[in-house]
Design a protein around this motif. Structure first.
Motif, PDB file in Angstrom:
ATOM      1  N   ARG A 124       0.834  -1.213   0.000  1.00 48.21           N
ATOM      2  CA  ARG A 124       0.000   0.000   0.000  1.00 48.21           C
ATOM      3  C   ARG A 124       0.864   1.257   0.000  1.00 48.21           C
ATOM      4  N   ARG A 125       1.970   1.215   0.753  1.00 54.34           N
ATOM      5  CA  ARG A 125       2.876   2.364   0.780  1.00 54.34           C
ATOM      6  C   ARG A 125       3.454   2.623  -0.610  1.00 54.34           C
ATOM      7  N   LEU A 126       3.848   1.563  -1.289  1.00 49.77           N
ATOM      8  CA  LEU A 126       4.406   1.709  -2.637  1.00 49.77           C
ATOM      9  C   LEU A 126       3.376   2.295  -3.607  1.00 49.77           C
ATOM     10  N   ARG A 127       2.118   1.857  -3.486  1.00 49.63           N
ATOM     11  CA  ARG A 127       1.054   2.384  -4.346  1.00 49.63           C
ATOM     12  C   ARG A 127       0.828   3.883  -4.069  1.00 49.63           C
ATOM     13  N   GLU A 128       0.738   4.213  -2.783  1.00 50.13           N
ATOM     14  CA  GLU A 128       0.326   5.569  -2.407  1.00 50.13           C
ATOM     15  C   GLU A 128       1.476   6.572  -2.441  1.00 50.13           C
ATOM     16  N   LYS A 129       2.626   6.180  -1.931  1.00 49.13           N
ATOM     17  CA  LYS A 129       3.740   7.124  -1.806  1.00 49.13           C
ATOM     18  C   LYS A 129       4.655   7.118  -3.025  1.00 49.13           C
ATOM     19  N   GLU A 130       4.969   5.933  -3.535  1.00 51.12           N
ATOM     20  CA  GLU A 130       5.910   5.832  -4.651  1.00 51.12           C
ATOM     21  C   GLU A 130       5.221   5.867  -6.014  1.00 51.12           C
ATOM     22  N   LYS A 131       3.899   5.729  -6.017  1.00 54.75           N
ATOM     23  CA  LYS A 131       3.103   5.786  -7.251  1.00 54.75           C
ATOM     24  C   LYS A 131       3.582   4.768  -8.291  1.00 54.75           C
ATOM     25  N   VAL A 132       3.826   3.548  -7.841  1.00 57.32           N
ATOM     26  CA  VAL A 132       4.294   2.510  -8.763  1.00 57.32           C
ATOM     27  C   VAL A 132       3.146   2.012  -9.635  1.00 57.32           C
ATOM     28  N   ASP A 133       3.498   1.474 -10.806  1.00 60.52           N
ATOM     29  CA  ASP A 133       2.491   0.955 -11.733  1.00 60.52           C
ATOM     30  C   ASP A 133       2.128  -0.492 -11.421  1.00 60.52           C
TER      31      ASP A 133
END
Length: 303
Positions: A124-133
């Protein structure tokens, strides 16, 4: 292209002392993984045979990242990064590592916390903070834990690459949003996962269409045989049984036809999983072969 490893790659056993050259062998594997351009590897039970300190020293200065979102020391401090971000083909990937739950035998105080909450929080952190695809979890955990993860992470994870029991190659299994992907066993295969990332939603398996076509051929043969048996049957009970069987086959056929409709599999995000079997048909790299044979000479039990 991203080269990834789901872990359990370095030692033959999670218990130390089984091979006098186990440390040298693990060092060679790490060296070659780095030379291949491996982006990240999860820390599995068969990577911790000589403890976390030994593993950290062996990978110091290497490009490849060791990942574990749930491996902590006695004070609860993480021992490895939980994730890393990498870009391939213009696509931003979030890569999360998972280790098995419970104490690590060779090293007191080191423990794997429950993997599912750790993976969910980091994804979830990667989705929200790092904006990964795309989020990929490298899961060096028992199969049942990997299945549970695929059922509980919702849309936080796209792919779970699994290693632990050496299950060999297989098909991708989507239980909800995430696809659970087997990664082969004992380095005998290289898995290739091709992605198309246009659109949204869960990834669709292009191989499902191919498997559905094969199943349709088999089912049509069974349907023909069942209809012939129905035509030849005189007893009403027998005829009824064959009628029910044919109805079941026809319902299954309709479901399979939906999977092979023209254009159905070409929409949205898709993936295709295949394997390269590393058998005698794949030529040895002579330089690497020499390095291997210094550790495992031809004719030895481990060669």
């Amino acid at each position: 292209m991203l080269v990834l490893d789901a872990g359990n790659a370095l030692f033959k056993s999670p218990t130390p002392g089984g091979d006098p050259k186990e440390k040298e062998r693990a060092g060679l594997l790490l060296e070659q993984m780095d030379a291949l351009g491996t982006t990240a590897m999860a820390v599995g039970a068969r990577d911790l045979t000589l403890g976390t300190d030994c593993l950290a020293r062996a990978t110091k200065g290497r490009t490849m990242k060791l990942l574990s979102a749930n491996l902590v020391d006695a004070a609860g401090k993480p021992l490895f990064p939980a994730s890393t971000v990498a870009t391939g083909g213009g696509v931003k990937f979030g890569l999360v590592g998972l280790s098995p739950e419970g104490p690590v035998t060779p090293q007191k105080g080191v423990v794997g916390s429950p993997p599912v909450p750790a993976a969910l929080a980091e994804s979830r952190r990667l989705r929200e903070k790092e904006k990964v695809d795309v989020v990929v979890v490298l899961a060096a955990v028992p199969y049942q834990d990997a299945v549970k993860l695929s059922q509980e992470v919702g849309n936080a994870v796209d792919f779970i690459l699994h290693s632990h029991e050496g299950r060999g190659q297989g098909v991708a299994q989507r239980n909800d949003f995430a696809s659970l992907v087997p990664t082969g066993e004992r380095g005998r295969q290289v898995g290739r996962l091709e992605l198309s990332v246009e659109g949204k939603g869960p990834f669709v398996d292009l191989s499902e269409e191919e498997r559905a076509r094969q199943q349709l051929k088999i089912l049509d043969t069974h349907l023909q045989q069942a209809r012939q048996s129905l035509a030849a049957a005189k007893d009403e009970k027998v005829r009824k049984t064959w009628e029910e069987t044919i109805a079941s086959f026809e319902a299954r056929r309709k479901a399979l036809e939906l999977q092979v409709e023209p254009g159905k599999q070409g929409l949205g995000r898709t993936h295709r999983l295949s394997y390269i079997q590393l058998g005698s048909n794949v030529a040895d790299d002579s330089a690497v072969k020499q390095l291997v044979e210094r550790i495992e000479p031809p004719g030895s039990a481990s060669h």
